[in-house]
Structure formats: C-alpha cells, structure tokens
Design an enzyme around this catalytic site. Structure first.
Site, PDB file in Angstrom:
ATOM      1  N   CYS A 156      -2.234 -74.305  26.148  1.00 27.41           N
ATOM      2  CA  CYS A 156      -1.777 -73.792  27.439  1.00 27.41           C
ATOM      3  C   CYS A 156      -1.061 -74.944  28.138  1.00 27.41           C
ATOM      4  O   CYS A 156      -1.555 -76.072  28.163  1.00 27.41           O
ATOM      5  CB  CYS A 156      -2.959 -73.292  28.269  1.00 27.41           C
ATOM      6  SG  CYS A 156      -3.881 -71.988  27.430  1.00 27.41           S
ATOM      7  N   GLU A 176     -16.875 -83.157  26.638  1.00 28.81           N
ATOM      8  CA  GLU A 176     -17.302 -83.375  28.010  1.00 28.81           C
ATOM      9  C   GLU A 176     -18.036 -82.170  28.574  1.00 28.81           C
ATOM     10  O   GLU A 176     -17.718 -81.029  28.252  1.00 28.81           O
ATOM     11  CB  GLU A 176     -16.073 -83.673  28.874  1.00 28.81           C
ATOM     12  CG  GLU A 176     -15.465 -85.014  28.501  1.00 28.81           C
ATOM     13  CD  GLU A 176     -14.245 -85.386  29.340  1.00 28.81           C
ATOM     14  OE1 GLU A 176     -14.188 -86.530  29.788  1.00 28.81           O
ATOM     15  OE2 GLU A 176     -13.365 -84.533  29.527  1.00 28.81           O
ATOM     16  N   CYS A 223      -8.670 -78.440  21.389  1.00 29.63           N
ATOM     17  CA  CYS A 223      -8.386 -77.008  21.535  1.00 29.63           C
ATOM     18  C   CYS A 223      -7.136 -76.689  20.736  1.00 29.63           C
ATOM     19  O   CYS A 223      -6.288 -77.553  20.526  1.00 29.63           O
ATOM     20  CB  CYS A 223      -8.168 -76.678  23.014  1.00 29.63           C
ATOM     21  SG  CYS A 223      -8.175 -74.912  23.377  1.00 29.63           S
TER      22      CYS A 223
END
Ligand code: SAH
Length: 382
Positions: free
Chosen positions: A133, A108, A129
């Site tokens: 996190c 995106e 990723c």
C-alpha cells in the site's frame, strides 16, 4: 496422580518455550515427550493456566504439578518470551516493543492506552508485508515471514509482562483489547491468526473475549467470511478509497479483489449487527481521497452495512509521498458521515514520536540508511 514418563518413545526436542502455545499444541508437545494421552490432556490444561493466566515464567512456580514433572519439564522446555530488541515509551503513554523472533526476524507491537478506558495492543501477524500500500511504511519492507500462532501470542505475553497485568483477569486491566493492525496482512496468515485467537480468547488462559479482538484486512475478500466462521473476531477493513481506480493505485490488492467483490465478502461476514459492526479505516491523504464528494460516495457504499468509520490522519514516514489532510477537511469529511448516521471518530495519532503510529511500523531487520534515519528523526520531532 503419578504419571509415568516413557522417555524412550521420542527423541528429546531442542529446548524451546511452551509460552504462547495453543492448547492442542501443548498437548501434542507433551505427548511427544512420552506422556500417555489422558494425563497429557490434563497436564496441558494445567500448564496453560500457569502460562497464560498466571503468566509465570518458571516451572517451579507451578505448584499443582509434581516436583518430578516440573524438573522434567524444565530440562526440556522454558516459559521464555522471545527477546525484546527494543522497548520505547512515547510522551503520550503509547509503548512499542520490537521483538526478535529469530535472527533477522523482528516485528513490532504497540500498546495504545486510552484515557479513562481500557487500551488495545496492536499486534503484528507477519514480519514485513506483501501488499505494498503506497501510504504505508510497512509496505516498503519485503515480507520476511509469517509469524506463528505462538509468536503472535508472545507479543501479548510481553505486553502483559511490561504492564504488570498478571493474572490475566486482573481487575481494571489496561490491556483489554487486541487489534491485528500491526505489521502484515492477517488474512494471508489466517491459520496462525485463528490459532492465536483461540489462545488469546481462552477463558482459562489469556481471557480476552472474541469481541475485544479485531482483525483488520486490506481486503483479501475470499478469506473474509472464513475469518468470521473460524474466529468470531470483529472485522475491520482498510478501505481508504471509494473508487476502484484510486484504490487500485493506493491499496494494490484491489486489482485482485475490487470493491464489489470486497463488499460482497463483507456482507457475508457472519454475525454482523448493530452491536457487531464492521469498522472501516480510512486514511486521510491530502488531495487524494479527502473530498466531500468522496465522503458522500462512502456513505452510499456503506448503505445497509452495520458500520462505523475510523478516520486516520495520515502518519508521515521517511520518503512518503503523501501529506495528511488539513484538520478542517477531516472534520468536514467526518460531518458528512456523522449526518448519515455513521459514527466516525477521527483517530488521534498516538506514539508518533516513537514511530509507533498506524503505518509507521517497519522493523530494523532492514537497516535504515543514514539518510533515512535522519529523515525519521526529523519527522518524529516535527
Ligand atoms: N494489512 C492489514 C493490517 C494492517 S492495519 C490492513 O491493511 O488492514 C494498519 C492500518 O494502518 C491499516 O488500516 C493501514 O491502512 C493504516 N495505515 C498504513 N499506513 C498508514 C499511515 N502512514 N498513516 C495512517 N494510517 C496508515
């Protein structure tokens, strides 16, 4: 000048797009199809002007290239962009493109317009990723793969097409800044990010100055000085916590590179000055990292670093375990920083209704369950 093509030298590569290729790769590609080195160099420069400055999508429009050569190029290549799987426009003017780079490889990019000022395109450097996190939606999607330099640049081509901002030096263009704050960790894909920045900042091409390009990292410390040396881009750090115990938990890369290691690397970033500050991003998580004591510790941590702080109200996503801090808390936190001399704007959430805000990006390469979709719809209408 007439160029002789030696077509026997190389097998014809599969037809592919030249749009977004860096100058050295354009040159290599032309050499592969049998152009002698010197004209290939010149031809590559011409091509990059048409592809990245004029933004044309057909070889026919490249009027200073001979007809014979244009035909030859068109039989082998295109100037196509990757397929746009989805394009959404938010009520606040934010736009999001879901780009299909290949089968099941979707990433995106988000255009964030600013009132009265130019706007920024937030690009992805990876699909998915590896960082996990805990407050970030992208972190719930496994890494699919690194994007190539060409695919990173293609996100900017697509946005410029959509905004109608060709040629690249259009006056008052709205897309004036690039931030590597989309999906992925840019410093785990530094070769491609650096090559993309070379293409984006080329004055004869996309013409986006290096000071208008910001690379954000969660803290891959050993790569930080290298980023500066190779790209001269502006640096942003996703800090989010001022103590190692908390940062270990919410930004797990901290277990590998702790705050001390991170700050040593930041101080070694070439060219830092008051005119070229590091941006620290700090997501405001209710009851987790938003106390005034933490604001004061942040001031101490930043001492002697030319810095500004972006306070990011936490953007919710389906299944997130956090809430956004109260507005008063965010303002008091900002006051502490402001009083200590650090500019610390509170980032207005943009594009929440189309799930384009910070930390909300996650491509449908991983299909949402029906329940997740329902929660997403509820969260975006909230
Ligand atoms: N991996 C890089 C690039 C991503 S930038 C980095 O971490 O810097 C995306 C920014 O949005 C980061 O600062 C990230 O911490 C922040 N972010 C992630 N999830 C968020 C959320 N739910 N709400 C607000 N900001 C978020």
């Amino acid at each position: 000048m007439k160029t002789t093509l030696d077509l026997s030298r190389a097998p014809a590569p599969a037809i592919s797009s030249l749009a977004g290729l860096s100058l050295p790769r354009l040159r290599e590609t032309l050499e592969e199809i049998g152009l002698a080195e010197k004209p290939a160099k010149m031809r590559a420069s011409q091509l990059r002007r048409w592809l990245h400055h004029a933004g044309v999508q057909s070889f026919d429009e490249m009027t200073n290239i001979s007809k014979e050569m244009r035909t030859e190029l068109a039989t082998r290549f295109t100037a196509d962009r990757p397929h746009i799987a989805e394009h959404k426009v938010s009520v606040d003017g934010t736009q999001k493109w879901l780009v299909e780079f290949g089968p099941n490889v979707e990433g995106e990019s988000v255009f964030i317009p600013n009132v009265g000022k130019a706007g920024a395109l937030c690009v992805s450097s990876q699909v998915g990723c590896t960082l996990n996190c805990t407050f970030c939606h992208t972190g719930t999607q496994r890494l699919v793969r690194n994007l190539t330099a060409q695919e990173i640049v293609a996100q900017v081509l697509i946005a410029r097409d959509g905004l109608g901002e060709w040629p690249a030096d259009t006056e008052d263009r709205r897309l004036s800044n690039i931030v590597f704050m989309g999906m992925g960790e840019p410093l785990y894909n530094l070769d491609n990010v650096a090559e993309a920045i070379d293409t984006l900042s080329d004055g004869e091409g996309m013409a986006i100055g290096r000071r208008r390009i910001t690379v954000s990292t969660a803290g891959v410390a050993p790569k930080i000085p290298e980023l500066g040396a190779r790209t001269s881009a502006m640096l942003a750090i996703s800090l989010h916590a001022v103590r190692d115990d908390l940062r270990d938990e919410i930004v797990p890369i901290n277990r590998k590179y702790d705050l001390q290691t991170l700050f040593e690397a930041i101080k070694a970033y070439p060219g830092l000055s008051n005119a070229r500050r590091v941006t620290f991003e700090y997501v405001m998580l209710k009851g987790i990292n938003d106390s005034l004591a933490e604001a004061r510790d942040l001031v101490k941590l930043l001492s002697r670093i030319p810095a500004k702080v972006n306070l990011i109200p936490f953007n919710p996503w389906p299944g997130a375990i956090y809430e956004c801090s109260d507005w008063d808390t965010i303002e008091s936190f900002a006051d502490v920083l402001n009083r200590a001399g650090y500019s610390s704007p509170i980032r207005t959430p943009r594009g929440r209704d189309i799930f384009a805000a910070c930390g909300q990006l996650r491509s449908e390469s991983v299909k949402l369950s029906a329940a997740e979709k329902r929660r997403q719809a509820e969260a975006s209408s909230a």
